[in-house]
Design a protein around this motif. Sequence first.
Motif, PDB file in Angstrom:
ATOM      1  N   PRO A 119       0.835  -1.209   0.000  1.00 46.15           N
ATOM      2  CA  PRO A 119       0.000   0.000   0.000  1.00 46.15           C
ATOM      3  C   PRO A 119       0.866   1.254   0.000  1.00 46.15           C
ATOM      4  O   PRO A 119       2.043   1.208   0.377  1.00 46.15           O
ATOM      5  CB  PRO A 119      -0.792  -0.125   1.303  1.00 46.15           C
ATOM      6  CG  PRO A 119       0.108  -0.912   2.211  1.00 46.15           C
ATOM      7  CD  PRO A 119       0.791  -1.900   1.308  1.00 46.15           C
ATOM      8  N   LEU A 122       1.343   5.850   4.680  1.00 44.03           N
ATOM      9  CA  LEU A 122       0.338   6.591   5.439  1.00 44.03           C
ATOM     10  C   LEU A 122       0.687   8.078   5.402  1.00 44.03           C
ATOM     11  O   LEU A 122       1.772   8.473   5.824  1.00 44.03           O
ATOM     12  CB  LEU A 122       0.306   6.094   6.889  1.00 44.03           C
ATOM     13  CG  LEU A 122      -0.566   6.860   7.875  1.00 44.03           C
ATOM     14  CD1 LEU A 122      -2.045   6.690   7.532  1.00 44.03           C
ATOM     15  CD2 LEU A 122      -0.295   6.391   9.305  1.00 44.03           C
ATOM     16  N   VAL A 149      -5.331   9.107   0.218  1.00 40.68           N
ATOM     17  CA  VAL A 149      -4.126   9.067  -0.602  1.00 40.68           C
ATOM     18  C   VAL A 149      -4.432   9.562  -2.000  1.00 40.68           C
ATOM     19  O   VAL A 149      -3.696  10.350  -2.588  1.00 40.68           O
ATOM     20  CB  VAL A 149      -3.551   7.636  -0.656  1.00 40.68           C
ATOM     21  CG1 VAL A 149      -2.340   7.575  -1.582  1.00 40.68           C
ATOM     22  CG2 VAL A 149      -3.183   7.160   0.742  1.00 40.68           C
ATOM     23  N   THR A 160      -8.254   5.674  -2.696  1.00 44.39           N
ATOM     24  CA  THR A 160      -7.483   4.924  -1.706  1.00 44.39           C
ATOM     25  C   THR A 160      -7.359   5.779  -0.452  1.00 44.39           C
ATOM     26  O   THR A 160      -7.054   6.979  -0.539  1.00 44.39           O
ATOM     27  CB  THR A 160      -6.076   4.595  -2.232  1.00 44.39           C
ATOM     28  OG1 THR A 160      -6.188   3.821  -3.427  1.00 44.39           O
ATOM     29  CG2 THR A 160      -5.283   3.807  -1.194  1.00 44.39           C
ATOM     30  N   THR A 161      -7.614   5.182   0.693  1.00 46.41           N
ATOM     31  CA  THR A 161      -7.529   5.929   1.937  1.00 46.41           C
ATOM     32  C   THR A 161      -6.987   5.050   3.064  1.00 46.41           C
ATOM     33  O   THR A 161      -7.200   3.832   3.073  1.00 46.41           O
ATOM     34  CB  THR A 161      -8.907   6.487   2.351  1.00 46.41           C
ATOM     35  OG1 THR A 161      -8.762   7.323   3.509  1.00 46.41           O
ATOM     36  CG2 THR A 161      -9.882   5.373   2.682  1.00 46.41           C
ATOM     37  N   TRP A 162      -6.275   5.666   3.966  1.00 41.84           N
ATOM     38  CA  TRP A 162      -5.957   5.044   5.252  1.00 41.84           C
ATOM     39  C   TRP A 162      -7.008   5.537   6.240  1.00 41.84           C
ATOM     40  O   TRP A 162      -7.494   6.667   6.130  1.00 41.84           O
ATOM     41  CB  TRP A 162      -4.571   5.452   5.737  1.00 41.84           C
ATOM     42  CG  TRP A 162      -3.438   4.798   5.000  1.00 41.84           C
ATOM     43  CD1 TRP A 162      -2.862   5.224   3.844  1.00 41.84           C
ATOM     44  CD2 TRP A 162      -2.751   3.597   5.387  1.00 41.84           C
ATOM     45  NE1 TRP A 162      -1.856   4.364   3.472  1.00 41.84           N
ATOM     46  CE2 TRP A 162      -1.760   3.361   4.400  1.00 41.84           C
ATOM     47  CE3 TRP A 162      -2.861   2.708   6.446  1.00 41.84           C
ATOM     48  CZ2 TRP A 162      -0.894   2.273   4.454  1.00 41.84           C
ATOM     49  CZ3 TRP A 162      -2.012   1.620   6.512  1.00 41.84           C
ATOM     50  CH2 TRP A 162      -1.044   1.409   5.524  1.00 41.84           C
ATOM     51  N   TRP A 219      -4.184   1.602  11.988  1.00 40.85           N
ATOM     52  CA  TRP A 219      -4.408   2.156  10.659  1.00 40.85           C
ATOM     53  C   TRP A 219      -4.525   1.050   9.611  1.00 40.85           C
ATOM     54  O   TRP A 219      -3.684   0.158   9.557  1.00 40.85           O
ATOM     55  CB  TRP A 219      -3.268   3.091  10.272  1.00 40.85           C
ATOM     56  CG  TRP A 219      -3.291   4.403  10.995  1.00 40.85           C
ATOM     57  CD1 TRP A 219      -2.560   4.751  12.088  1.00 40.85           C
ATOM     58  CD2 TRP A 219      -4.079   5.549  10.658  1.00 40.85           C
ATOM     59  NE1 TRP A 219      -2.837   6.035  12.464  1.00 40.85           N
ATOM     60  CE2 TRP A 219      -3.777   6.560  11.600  1.00 40.85           C
ATOM     61  CE3 TRP A 219      -5.004   5.823   9.657  1.00 40.85           C
ATOM     62  CZ2 TRP A 219      -4.364   7.812  11.575  1.00 40.85           C
ATOM     63  CZ3 TRP A 219      -5.602   7.078   9.628  1.00 40.85           C
ATOM     64  CH2 TRP A 219      -5.280   8.058  10.571  1.00 40.85           C
ATOM     65  N   CYS A 221      -5.478   0.404   5.282  1.00 41.62           N
ATOM     66  CA  CYS A 221      -5.579   1.043   3.974  1.00 41.62           C
ATOM     67  C   CYS A 221      -6.657   0.344   3.158  1.00 41.62           C
ATOM     68  O   CYS A 221      -6.631  -0.877   3.004  1.00 41.62           O
ATOM     69  CB  CYS A 221      -4.235   0.980   3.242  1.00 41.62           C
ATOM     70  SG  CYS A 221      -4.220   1.868   1.665  1.00 41.62           S
TER      71      CYS A 221
END
Length: 261
Positions: A119, A122, A149, A160-162, A219, A221
């Motif tokens: 991934p 962060l 992200v 895409t995200t954390w 966290w 992803c």
Amino acid sequence: MDGFYEPLADGGFASTPATAGPWSPEFQHAGPVAGLVGRAFERHEPVPGTRVARMTMEILGPVPVAPLRVAVRTVRPGRRVTLLEAELAHEGRPVVRATAWRTLRAPDGVAPIVRTPPPPPLPAGSGPLEAWAGAHMDGYLSAMEWRLVEGSFSAPGPATTWARSRVPLVAGEDDTPLVRALVLSDSVSGVGSEIDMTAWQVINTDLTVALHRDPAGEWLCLAGSLQVSPGGGALCEGTLADASGDIGRVLQTMFVDALPR
């Protein structure tokens, strides 16, 4: 708020305002719902050395921000694999049905095979969260911490995200790795939507989360994308990862229709 849910003396759970989804303050986001069902699967006749490897949740209708009860039974017992079934109900009416495969941890020896790229890092910080016009922001969306992200909640397209939860699933408890993954997983249709939410109605019928290993750390992803065909058929797919790499997949069957007038 001390959690998404508060335990009740009768074994049920009071849903807090943090569970409310972006569509209405009266109905829950399916992330906390999935976490509550997953928690019940983990606690049902627990066997040391096992883990929930896959959970599929059928969403029978909107889940109200109200007291809920969850019941679990064993469908197919086994030494290495066990099939479980759960029902989540409000005032005696089923709102969710789910199944899960619980598997035994086998001895190490198989060489790892992971073809998904690692991934993205962060991000160091997070800006203000933006969603589509009219979205309810004071429930689940605010109870989670997001670090995007790429992509956006407010614009169509893959993203895409954390993310991590600001509150535990159940007040006074520490979330398990499975619960953390499930609470985030339903957001795949939000971060990965390629449909204008202000122009179309998107109905989530189910949620499947398959994990080849448990996540590590707070966290996670989540990357998602949506495919839509004429006639309203849609499929949302996502990948889940932690800081060490890929952990599993998320899949949703969806229906897209014109907004009611």
